[in-house]
Design an enzyme around this catalytic site. Structure first.
Site, mmCIF file in Angstrom:
data_model
loop_
_atom_site.group_PDB
_atom_site.id
_atom_site.type_symbol
_atom_site.label_atom_id
_atom_site.label_comp_id
_atom_site.label_asym_id
_atom_site.label_seq_id
_atom_site.Cartn_x
_atom_site.Cartn_y
_atom_site.Cartn_z
ATOM 1 N N LYS A 231 0.885 -0.950 0.085
ATOM 2 C CA LYS A 231 0.077 -0.013 0.241
ATOM 3 C C LYS A 231 0.777 1.426 0.032
ATOM 4 C CE LYS A 231 -3.714 1.546 2.714
ATOM 5 N NZ LYS A 231 -4.646 1.252 3.953
ATOM 6 N N SER B 273 -9.498 0.856 3.099
ATOM 7 C CA SER B 273 -8.602 1.517 2.093
ATOM 8 C C SER B 273 -7.615 0.759 1.291
ATOM 9 C CB SER B 273 -8.436 2.797 2.927
ATOM 10 O OG SER B 273 -7.241 2.218 3.974
ATOM 11 N N SER C 53 -9.448 -1.732 7.117
ATOM 12 C CA SER C 53 -8.942 -1.364 5.799
ATOM 13 C C SER C 53 -8.163 -2.515 5.201
ATOM 14 C CB SER C 53 -8.056 -0.180 5.984
ATOM 15 O OG SER C 53 -8.843 1.256 5.837
#
Lengths: 60, 467
Positions: B81, B157, B181
């Site tokens: 990420k 996310s 997330s």
């Protein structure tokens, strides 16, 4: 907090934080703060004792 | 193996390399080729680190040629990420604003651990701006699409992480989980995901969102890979104030030891009231395999979720207050007004939320005297169409984006370890269940997950990309 109080609070808090908003931004922030206030209502009156301390502990 | 996507499982790749069946450079080239072919459809990656991947691969090949014993993830491609520091690459955290920050000189702690384990970093992955979302609909870098149906969201996310693993672009990815997330995209993309206990893994070198709630963790397409990756990530780090400084407690060797003595129960009440039919079927299926005939009701879960919401808004808003003053227009429209409203929260609300959080934690920990693993759905529903605003749930019309975290938020609030097992239906979109254990008992999450795997109900389905 009723709608008038909410708007007054957002305006005062923005001024205190140095946040300058356009009319469109202000309307959106008021809407978002209203959502937060509504969610916070779920727990603000929940009874807690003095022994119920918050979790984080500063460890020097 | 699914050669058409360029990668097999991490364990298969590492074994093939050790056996001399392939080279690390060939593996890296294969993964980079798959990303180039497939990611245009999905938009998982915000940067491809080709030079770094090939340099790491060449170093692994040199070590093998020299007769050295190779580390456990040698030659395994992975991606992170884009809130993880990668030396020389600006840490975007899904934002435009962070483009102006200097690129870090050092890797994040977990990126360094993956490097030490022999893995090859092939890129960084898309996310909601500053991790404040559950959909990875990012105004700056585009929406990451679900590999099982590109008209639908990948969750967030860590949407890029979940989708890249589901599409078999990488066998492993790292993400972060503040309110769900990792668990939401693991569920919506049908892959395995782990949010370890709060403080288990070092967060050094990751861009924060909510310091008192932020966790890091892995995604994988197989359970064995998830365990291998998690074991490689563990370890003390005195440089991270939140790191609990635990010794490595490896799960790879213990997860096959059976679950017969584990006391497993279903989470009822709030967790049962926020389910669409596919989620309910997945939970029923997991409970049947694990013999969960008992239902446990946690106290005041809706209030606990509300405290997570307020703590998140307050800490996130305060973190970004300087940029909200100076660069409001550079934020994503989906995040900026929520952050600004969060920055206005009275201290008394925030502190009440933290105190109720401690109250909730104490009562849930008491319940773990009588149960080892709890089961709940990870999301109320499978992946929804991109741009959806509303979710119909239990006769109510709820705002979709925050509601995707209804079932994950109360658990991360108190830092419990949670493993998401993909329990896909015979046909249709995947969905996952949460396997929840007491703090520091990730081993119990893995043992329960292994039972679901062995029973054939948990697996990461391969999407029909290229079909």
């Amino acid at each position: 907090m009723d709608e008038v109080e909410l708007i007054e609070y957002v305006d005062a808090a923005c001024a205190a934080q140095g946040l300058t908003l356009s009319d469109r931004q202000r309307a959106s922030v008021i809407e978002q703060f209203g959502r937060i206030a509504q969610i916070a209502e779920a727990f603000l009156d929940f009874p807690l004792g003095p022994e119920d301390e918050q979790a984080p502990v500063f460890r020097p | 193996m699914s050669a058409r996507f360029g990668t097999g499982s991490a364990i298969e790749i590492a074994a093939a390399l050790r056996d001399g069946a392939t080279s690390a450079v060939a593996i890296a080239e294969s993964a980079l080729g798959a990303i180039a072919r497939v990611d245009r459809q999905l938009n998982c990656f915000t940067a491809v680190t080709r030079e770094r991947a090939l340099a790491e691969a060449e170093a692994i090949d040199a070590r093998r040629a020299a007769g050295e014993a190779l580390p456990p993830l040698a030659g395994v491609p992975y991606a992170v990420k884009n809130l993880y520091d990668v030396a020389g690459l600006t840490t975007l955290a899904g934002s435009e604003i962070n483009r102006d920050l200097p690129s870090p000189a050092h890797d994040a702690a977990l990126v360094a651990r993956m490097h030490d384990a022999g893995a090859l970093l092939v890129g960084t992955l898309n996310m909601d701006e500053y991790a404040y979302g559950f959909t990875t609909e990012n105004a700056h870098y585009g929406t990451t699409r679900n590999p099982h149906d590109p008209s639908r969201i990948s969750g967030g996310s860590s949407g890029g992480s979940g989708a890249a693993v589901a599409a078999r672009l990488v066998p492993l990815a790292l993400g972060s989980d503040t309110n769900g997330s990792i668990r939401v995209p693991a569920s919506l993309n049908g892959v395995w995901g782990l949010k370890p206990t709060y403080g288990r893994l070092s967060r050094r070198g990751s861009f924060p969102f909510v310091a008192s709630l932020d966790h890091l963790g892995p995604f994988a397409a197989t359970l064995a890979d998830l365990a291998a990756c998690y074991d490689a990530l563990q370890g003390r780090d005195a440089a991270d104030a939140a790191c609990a400084q635990r010794p490595i407690e490896a799960v790879g060797r213990t997860m096959g030891e059976g679950f017969d003595e584990l006391r497993v129960a279903r989470l009822g009440g709030y967790f049962d009231e926020h389910l669409t039919e596919p989620a309910r079927v997945a939970v029923d299926c997991a409970c049947a395999v694990l013999g969960a005939t008992r239902t446990v009701i946690l106290p005041e879960v809706a209030k606990a979720r509300a405290t997570a919401f307020v703590i998140t808004a307050s800490e996130g808003g305060a973190l970004h207050l300087p940029n909200l003053r100076q660069r409001y227009g550079d934020f994503d429209p989906l995040t900026r007004d929520r952050l600004m409203a969060g920055a206005l929260i009275p201290a008394a609300w925030y502190l009440k939320a933290q105190r109720l959080r401690a109250w909730f934690r104490a009562r849930v920990l008491e319940m773990f005297r009588h149960v080892d693993v709890l089961i709940a759905a990870a999301t109320p529903c499978p992946a929804t169409p991109i741009g959806s605003e509303w979710l119909e749930l239990a006769g109510l019309r709820l705002p979709l984006r925050p509601s995707l975290g209804l079932l994950t938020q109360p658990l991360s609030l108190i830092g419990l370890p949670v493993l998401v097992a993909p329990v896909p239906p015979a046909s249709g979109l995947p969905i996952g269940v949460q396997l929840i254990a007491a703090p520091w008992r990730e081993d119990n999450c893995f043992r329960a997950a292994n039972a679901l795997l062995a029973a054939g109900v948990a697996r990461a389905p391969i999407p029909a990309l290229h079909a």
